[in-house]
Write a protein that holds these residues in place. Structure first.
Motif, PDB file in Angstrom:
ATOM      1  N   UNK A 170      -3.841   8.749  -0.657  1.00  0.00           N
ATOM      2  CA  UNK A 170      -3.085   9.818  -1.320  1.00  0.00           C
ATOM      3  C   UNK A 170      -2.923  11.009  -0.398  1.00  0.00           C
ATOM      4  N   UNK A 171      -4.012  11.406   0.254  1.00  0.00           N
ATOM      5  CA  UNK A 171      -3.959  12.573   1.134  1.00  0.00           C
ATOM      6  C   UNK A 171      -2.949  12.371   2.257  1.00  0.00           C
ATOM      7  N   UNK A 172      -3.008  11.191   2.894  1.00  0.00           N
ATOM      8  CA  UNK A 172      -2.096  10.911   4.012  1.00  0.00           C
ATOM      9  C   UNK A 172      -0.643  10.913   3.541  1.00  0.00           C
ATOM     10  N   UNK A 173      -0.357  10.197   2.459  1.00  0.00           N
ATOM     11  CA  UNK A 173       1.031  10.043   2.028  1.00  0.00           C
ATOM     12  C   UNK A 173       1.605  11.320   1.429  1.00  0.00           C
ATOM     13  N   UNK A 174       0.773  12.100   0.712  1.00  0.00           N
ATOM     14  CA  UNK A 174       1.268  13.376   0.178  1.00  0.00           C
ATOM     15  C   UNK A 174       1.606  14.326   1.326  1.00  0.00           C
ATOM     16  N   UNK A 202       2.409  13.463   4.435  1.00  0.00           N
ATOM     17  CA  UNK A 202       3.613  12.913   5.071  1.00  0.00           C
ATOM     18  C   UNK A 202       4.864  13.328   4.290  1.00  0.00           C
ATOM     19  N   UNK A 203       4.822  13.089   2.983  1.00  0.00           N
ATOM     20  CA  UNK A 203       5.994  13.360   2.157  1.00  0.00           C
ATOM     21  C   UNK A 203       6.326  14.853   2.124  1.00  0.00           C
ATOM     22  N   UNK A 204       5.303  15.702   1.981  1.00  0.00           N
ATOM     23  CA  UNK A 204       5.560  17.141   1.907  1.00  0.00           C
ATOM     24  C   UNK A 204       6.154  17.665   3.214  1.00  0.00           C
ATOM     25  N   UNK A 205       5.667  17.165   4.339  1.00  0.00           N
ATOM     26  CA  UNK A 205       6.230  17.581   5.629  1.00  0.00           C
ATOM     27  C   UNK A 205       7.712  17.231   5.694  1.00  0.00           C
ATOM     28  N   UNK A 206       8.050  16.022   5.271  1.00  0.00           N
ATOM     29  CA  UNK A 206       9.440  15.559   5.368  1.00  0.00           C
ATOM     30  C   UNK A 206      10.347  16.297   4.384  1.00  0.00           C
ATOM     31  N   UNK A 207       9.902  16.479   3.134  1.00  0.00           N
ATOM     32  CA  UNK A 207      10.780  17.143   2.154  1.00  0.00           C
ATOM     33  C   UNK A 207      10.969  18.625   2.502  1.00  0.00           C
ATOM     34  N   UNK A 208       9.929  19.268   3.008  1.00  0.00           N
ATOM     35  CA  UNK A 208      10.070  20.679   3.404  1.00  0.00           C
ATOM     36  C   UNK A 208      11.008  20.805   4.600  1.00  0.00           C
ATOM     37  N   UNK A 209      10.848  19.874   5.576  1.00  0.00           N
ATOM     38  CA  UNK A 209      11.725  19.899   6.749  1.00  0.00           C
ATOM     39  C   UNK A 209      13.169  19.590   6.373  1.00  0.00           C
ATOM     40  N   UNK A 210      13.367  18.691   5.422  1.00  0.00           N
ATOM     41  CA  UNK A 210      14.728  18.312   5.009  1.00  0.00           C
ATOM     42  C   UNK A 210      15.391  19.409   4.188  1.00  0.00           C
ATOM     43  N   UNK A 211      14.589  20.087   3.354  1.00  0.00           N
ATOM     44  CA  UNK A 211      15.132  21.162   2.524  1.00  0.00           C
ATOM     45  C   UNK A 211      15.573  20.670   1.159  1.00  0.00           C
ATOM     46  N   UNK A 251       5.403  15.427  -3.797  1.00  0.00           N
ATOM     47  CA  UNK A 251       4.048  15.195  -4.287  1.00  0.00           C
ATOM     48  C   UNK A 251       3.970  13.920  -5.121  1.00  0.00           C
ATOM     49  N   UNK A 252       4.924  13.770  -6.034  1.00  0.00           N
ATOM     50  CA  UNK A 252       4.922  12.597  -6.919  1.00  0.00           C
ATOM     51  C   UNK A 252       5.175  11.301  -6.138  1.00  0.00           C
ATOM     52  N   UNK A 253       6.058  11.358  -5.138  1.00  0.00           N
ATOM     53  CA  UNK A 253       6.344  10.161  -4.361  1.00  0.00           C
ATOM     54  C   UNK A 253       5.134   9.745  -3.519  1.00  0.00           C
ATOM     55  N   UNK A 254       4.428  10.725  -2.957  1.00  0.00           N
ATOM     56  CA  UNK A 254       3.221  10.401  -2.205  1.00  0.00           C
ATOM     57  C   UNK A 254       2.166   9.750  -3.083  1.00  0.00           C
ATOM     58  N   UNK A 255       1.986  10.289  -4.290  1.00  0.00           N
ATOM     59  CA  UNK A 255       1.022   9.701  -5.226  1.00  0.00           C
ATOM     60  C   UNK A 255       1.518   8.356  -5.758  1.00  0.00           C
ATOM     61  N   UNK A 256       2.837   8.233  -5.937  1.00  0.00           N
ATOM     62  CA  UNK A 256       3.402   6.961  -6.399  1.00  0.00           C
ATOM     63  C   UNK A 256       3.175   5.847  -5.398  1.00  0.00           C
ATOM     64  N   UNK A 257       3.276   6.176  -4.101  1.00  0.00           N
ATOM     65  CA  UNK A 257       2.984   5.200  -3.051  1.00  0.00           C
ATOM     66  C   UNK A 257       1.550   4.700  -3.191  1.00  0.00           C
ATOM     67  N   UNK A 258       0.612   5.619  -3.411  1.00  0.00           N
ATOM     68  CA  UNK A 258      -0.803   5.242  -3.572  1.00  0.00           C
ATOM     69  C   UNK A 258      -0.986   4.373  -4.808  1.00  0.00           C
ATOM     70  N   UNK A 259      -0.274   4.706  -5.880  1.00  0.00           N
ATOM     71  CA  UNK A 259      -0.356   3.876  -7.090  1.00  0.00           C
ATOM     72  C   UNK A 259       0.077   2.443  -6.787  1.00  0.00           C
ATOM     73  N   UNK A 260       1.125   2.312  -5.966  1.00  0.00           N
ATOM     74  CA  UNK A 260       1.571   0.975  -5.567  1.00  0.00           C
ATOM     75  C   UNK A 260       0.501   0.232  -4.798  1.00  0.00           C
TER      76      UNK A 260
END
Length: 447
Positions: free
Chosen positions: A229-233, A235-244, A262-271
């Motif tokens: 969860x920590x890694x993917x959240x 990763x996702x936050x860096x990309x969404x903030x950079x993308x805007x 945040x939800x997508x990073x946690x969703x990946x972990x759920x998978x």
């Protein structure tokens, strides 16, 4: 033809294939009817839970892939073996018809080779069989052989290849699992195994990634769910903030872009958690059931399964392999652009599923540094070979597949070897004989 179509569709449905394997194994062991039914159904359910986890992972990572390419300004051709072989079979009827027979006949040859040679591996990953059969048919078709010769030669090549792939990876798989209960049947073996051994050469086996020491305040990260969860959240936050927010809105709709990441990073972990539960359920039913086949029908047979069955053994190594595979892919993109004049795009899904396995292999041979190096090497291998084959085979334009490259290293290596059919066949025969002799010598030494 109707029976052939039914048989091929069955082979392409892993849940049913694995359930039938359990059914046969339990019947051969003369288990009671209730035990047979329960074991068969639970095997199918285990695979379906695993597949549901895999689908959820892909669903949750796809927005990351698109945003990642936007942020880094990546432009090139996509990598996906399923896409390219599907395009080949649709564009060229001869490839479609011959590959179907090669797939079914090759599976039967695989069983015969497992029964009568020292290489006792039965390949049970259906979509990998399909990719391999089309790669074989494509190679023989472009060599100018008749349909009859394509089928006759292709069935033997397919069966031998499916037997060889698990045999090549089993020594390092055994290092991970500590047993020969199962093997790996996947067309990324040459990449993950070579990367794993390179990681072993350059790593330090004494420092296992799974034993990483953390301060007491961070001890909860030893829980794989928390660490992933920590890694993917992040990763996702860096990309969404950079993308805007505007770019993210194309995926998130009205959801706030930070919350979406945040939800997508946690969703990946759920998978991942769903997938791991499916793995445990599948192996808990299939391995004991397969013992009946190994004892009675194909003595000492070992089932070769999809790569997620390794995920439970080294979750930290899996994540290290994933992260460093992405780095290796980015470097390979630059190299491909400079050397080959083509640019295969980073495969985030490939980086996780098989770059992660390279990390698991690297850790088994060279600890956490080995996991990092193996992940990087695998990522580089996959993208560079994808660019190389794309260039050598004329962008696959002749078979209607331009714009997509392979992401299965074994399929690429098979096609490169089969560029000259007879040299390719000689290589497969030589490797099969070599591994068979080594296996026999090992058996005699153990005895």
């Amino acid at each position: 033809m109707e029976f052939l179509g039914f048989f091929l569709e069955l082979l392409e449905t892993p849940a049913i294939v694995l359930a039938l394997v359990s059914l046969i194994g339990l019947i051969v062991q003369k288990r009671g009817a209730s035990y047979v039914i329960s074991g068969t159904v639970k095997t199918a359910l285990g695979y379906l839970v695993l597949a549901a986890g895999s689908s959820l992972i892909v669903t949750e990572i796809l927005p990351f892939v698109g945003l990642f390419q936007t942020v880094f300004g990546l432009d090139g051709f996509a990598t996906g073996s399923e896409v390219i072989v599907g395009a080949m079979s649709e564009a060229v009827p001869a490839i479609a018809s011959t590959s179907a027979v090669i797939m079914g006949g090759g599976f039967l040859v695989n069983i015969l080779l497992a029964r009568f040679t020292p290489l006792k591996y039965i390949f049970l990953t259906g979509h990998m069989m399909w990719i391999s059969s089309i790669a074989v048919a494509y190679s023989l078709y472009t060599a100018g052989l008749s349909n009859g010769m394509i089928i006759a030669i292709g069935v033997v090549i397919q069966g031998a290849f499916l037997t060889l792939i698990p045999a090549i990876s089993q020594p390092i798989v055994r290092c991970v699992t500590g047993s020969d209960d199962f093997a790996i049947g996947h067309l990324t073996t040459l990449g993950t195994v070579s990367a794993g051994y390179i990681g072993g050469l350059l790593g330090n086996k004494e420092k296992n990634a799974e034993d990483m020491q953390l301060p007491k305040k961070l001890a909860f990260f030893k829980d794989s769910a928390m660490s992933i969860s920590a890694v993917m959240v992040v990763f996702y936050l860096i990309v969404v903030i950079a993308a805007g927010p505007e770019e993210v809105a194309a995926y998130a709709g009205g959801t706030n872009y930070i919350i979406y990441g945040l939800l997508k990073g946690l969703g990946f972990t759920a998978g991942i958690l769903v997938l791991l539960q499916g793995v445990r359920m599948l192996l808990g039913e299939l391995v004991p059931a397969f013992k009946g086949i190994a004892d009675k029908i194909v003595p000492n047979a070992i089932p070769a399964l999809d790569v997620p069955v390794l995920f439970t053994y080294a979750p930290n190594s899996l994540m290290l392999g994933f992260i460093f595979a992405v780095a290796g892919m980015l470097v390979a993109m630059v190299v491909c652009s400079a050397v080959l004049g083509v640019v295969p795009l980073v495969s985030i899904i490939g980086a996780f599923f098989t770059g992660g396995v390279a990390g698991v292999f690297g850790n088994a041979k060279g600890g956490r540094r080995g996991a990092m190096i193996a992940g990087f090497v695998y990522g580089f291998e996959l993208i560079f070979l994808s660019g190389l084959t794309y260039q050598i085979f004329g962008h696959f334009a002749a078979v209607g597949a331009e714009g997509t490259g392979h992401d299965c290293i074994d399929a690429m290596m098979l096609m490169l070897a089969m560029k000259n059919v007879w040299i390719g066949i000689a290589i497969i025969i030589a490797v099969f004989i070599l591994l068979s002799v080594l296996k026999m010598k090992k058996g005699k030494a153990a005895a």
